[in-house]
Write a protein that holds these residues in place. Structure first.
Motif, short mmCIF file in Angstrom:
data_model
loop_
_atom_site.label_atom_id
_atom_site.label_comp_id
_atom_site.label_asym_id
_atom_site.label_seq_id
_atom_site.Cartn_x
_atom_site.Cartn_y
_atom_site.Cartn_z
N ALA A 89 37.05 27.40 47.42
CA ALA A 89 36.47 26.08 47.70
C ALA A 89 34.99 26.19 48.04
O ALA A 89 34.17 25.39 47.57
CB ALA A 89 37.24 25.41 48.84
N ASP A 90 34.65 27.18 48.86
CA ASP A 90 33.24 27.36 49.25
C ASP A 90 32.34 27.66 48.06
O ASP A 90 31.14 27.38 48.10
CB ASP A 90 33.12 28.49 50.28
N ASN A 91 32.90 28.26 47.02
CA ASN A 91 32.10 28.64 45.85
C ASN A 91 32.30 27.69 44.67
O ASN A 91 31.95 28.01 43.53
CB ASN A 91 32.45 30.07 45.43
N GLY A 92 32.86 26.51 44.94
CA GLY A 92 32.99 25.49 43.92
C GLY A 92 34.03 25.79 42.86
O GLY A 92 34.01 25.20 41.77
N LEU A 93 34.97 26.69 43.16
CA LEU A 93 35.99 27.06 42.18
C LEU A 93 37.34 26.39 42.45
O LEU A 93 38.28 26.55 41.68
CB LEU A 93 36.17 28.59 42.18
N LEU A 94 37.43 25.64 43.54
CA LEU A 94 38.65 24.94 43.90
C LEU A 94 38.28 23.67 44.65
O LEU A 94 37.39 23.70 45.51
CB LEU A 94 39.55 25.83 44.76
N ALA A 95 38.97 22.58 44.32
CA ALA A 95 38.68 21.32 45.00
C ALA A 95 38.98 21.44 46.49
O ALA A 95 40.01 22.02 46.88
CB ALA A 95 39.53 20.20 44.39
N PRO A 96 38.12 20.92 47.35
CA PRO A 96 38.32 21.04 48.81
C PRO A 96 39.66 20.50 49.27
O PRO A 96 40.27 21.06 50.19
CB PRO A 96 37.17 20.20 49.38
N GLU A 97 40.16 19.41 48.63
CA GLU A 97 41.44 18.86 49.06
C GLU A 97 42.60 19.80 48.75
O GLU A 97 43.58 19.87 49.48
CB GLU A 97 41.69 17.49 48.42
N LEU A 98 42.48 20.57 47.64
CA LEU A 98 43.51 21.56 47.32
C LEU A 98 43.48 22.70 48.33
O LEU A 98 44.52 23.18 48.78
CB LEU A 98 43.30 22.10 45.91
N ALA A 99 42.27 23.15 48.68
CA ALA A 99 42.13 24.23 49.67
C ALA A 99 42.69 23.79 51.02
O ALA A 99 43.34 24.57 51.73
CB ALA A 99 40.67 24.64 49.80
N ALA A 100 42.43 22.54 51.38
CA ALA A 100 42.93 22.02 52.66
C ALA A 100 44.45 21.98 52.67
O ALA A 100 45.10 22.30 53.67
CB ALA A 100 42.37 20.62 52.92
N GLY A 101 45.04 21.58 51.52
CA GLY A 101 46.50 21.56 51.42
C GLY A 101 47.09 22.94 51.56
O GLY A 101 48.10 23.14 52.26
N ILE A 102 46.47 23.92 50.93
CA ILE A 102 46.96 25.30 51.01
C ILE A 102 46.87 25.82 52.44
O ILE A 102 47.77 26.52 52.92
CB ILE A 102 46.15 26.20 50.04
N SER A 103 45.81 25.44 53.14
CA SER A 103 45.64 25.92 54.52
C SER A 103 46.72 25.37 55.45
O SER A 103 46.96 25.93 56.52
CB SER A 103 44.26 25.52 55.05
N ARG A 104 47.39 24.28 55.02
CA ARG A 104 48.43 23.68 55.87
C ARG A 104 49.81 24.26 55.60
O ARG A 104 50.78 23.90 56.29
CB ARG A 104 48.46 22.16 55.66
N VAL A 105 49.93 25.14 54.61
CA VAL A 105 51.23 25.77 54.35
C VAL A 105 51.59 26.65 55.54
O VAL A 105 50.83 27.53 55.95
CB VAL A 105 51.21 26.62 53.06
N LYS A 106 52.75 26.42 56.10
CA LYS A 106 53.16 27.16 57.29
C LYS A 106 53.47 28.61 56.94
O LYS A 106 54.04 28.92 55.89
CB LYS A 106 54.39 26.52 57.93
N SER A 107 53.08 29.49 57.84
CA SER A 107 53.39 30.91 57.68
C SER A 107 54.65 31.23 58.48
O SER A 107 55.27 30.33 59.05
CB SER A 107 52.22 31.76 58.15
N ALA A 108 55.03 32.49 58.51
CA ALA A 108 56.20 32.89 59.29
C ALA A 108 55.87 32.84 60.77
O ALA A 108 54.72 33.05 61.17
CB ALA A 108 56.64 34.29 58.88
#
Length: 307
Positions: A89-108
């Motif tokens: 996202a920081d390098n313009g290769l992924l939409a910020p909203e997609l990166a934000a969604g991925i960051s919300r995926v729960k880990s173990a």
């Protein structure tokens, strides 16, 4: 045309992975992230995916759980993927909203503190005796086990150990100026029996400079200037099975070193310095220390209060 698309996708993936690895400074973190990202990309290619999205990353986490991985292993892998999304996202290769969604995926969830394994004195001696010391490789492997058990080195530190590190300080042998995790430098005392094991390996082959541990082929000949840290992991398995302690890893030998030091009366702070821990709490986790309320240490404070 399809081949060209595949090549372009691989090139873009390599670019993304490089961005992630360049964003971390620790060599250990780089290695773990590199492994985690390669695993993810291999899984991603196995069947059609909707892209690098929250749904894809959620499916990845489910696949990790299905493999029976521990919480810490899953957390590390998910951390690498979140870092990948952020850098993209920081390098313009992924939409910020997609990166934000991925960051919300729960880990173990990390449940409690994983203490790990350690050996008793008898088990440690059996492990140390396991290599066949009538062979060159056996002498090398016994010396490696001695350094793991006696000095508490990490496998990366064993692989990086040189003769320049092995010096005398205050009338005893030590491993001096060893660079460990996060670049921390320490000096580790070396028990006499560890030095004997190292000399038994190096003297017959005439190695006196450079790296202490070298690759050895089946004929017993030295085949390189430095042993890979992966070899340190692999060589331990058959000896652990022979000593009836299967599943023991190099880091368990490090825990064993701490545990045996403590059992012999070693001070917690000195064990911390030996292992190169940044905090004494980490050392306590290695020791599995529990508070003893029956034989409390402050009972030894002999003060009196007038009544």
């Amino acid at each position: 045309m399809n081949d060209l698309i595949v090549v372009e996708k691989i090139a873009q993936w390599q670019k993304l992975k490089t961005l992630v690895l360049d964003s971390v400074s620790s060599p250990i973190t780089k290695r773990v992230y590199n492994m985690a990202l390669d695993e993810f990309y291999l899984w991603f290619q196995q069947e059609p995916r909707p892209g690098f999205t929250k749904a894809t990353v959620s499916a990845w986490r489910v696949s990790l759980e299905a493999r029976g991985l521990g919480s810490s292993s899953i957390i590390i892998r998910m951390s690498a993927i979140r870092k990948l999304a952020a850098e993209a996202a920081d390098n313009g290769l992924l939409a910020p909203e997609l990166a934000a969604g991925i960051s919300r995926v729960k880990s173990a969830k990390s449940v409690g503190i994983r203490v790990g394994n350690w050996l008793s004195v008898r088990q440690a001696q059996s492990l140390l005796n396991a290599p066949d010391v009538t062979t060159t490789r056996g002498l090398r492997d016994r010396a490696i086990l001695a350094v793991l058990l006696g000095c508490g080195l990490r496998r990366s530190e064993v692989a990086a150990l040189t003769f320049a590190h092995v010096q005398q300080r205050d009338g005893r042998w030590c491993i001096v100026d060893l660079v460990g995790k996060h670049g921390r430098v320490r000096t580790a005392p070396m028990p006499t029996w560890v030095k004997v094991a190292i000399d038994a390996w190096t003297s017959p082959i005439g190695v006196v400079a450079g790296h202490v541990f070298r690759p050895v082929n089946r004929a017993g000949s030295i085949t390189g200037e430095r042993l890979g840290e992966k070899v340190v992991w692999q060589l331990l398995k058959p000896y652990a099975e022979a000593a009836d302690v299967p599943g023991i890893a190099p880091h368990d030998c490090r825990r064993t070193c701490a545990k045996l030091c403590r059992a012999a009366g070693g001070e917690l702070e000195q064990i911390q310095l030996l292992l190169g821990h940044a905090s004494v709490q980490t050392t306590e986790r290695y020791l599995g220390t529990k508070q003893d309320l029956v034989h409390a240490p402050n009972d030894a404070i002999r003060l009196k209060v007038a009544v």
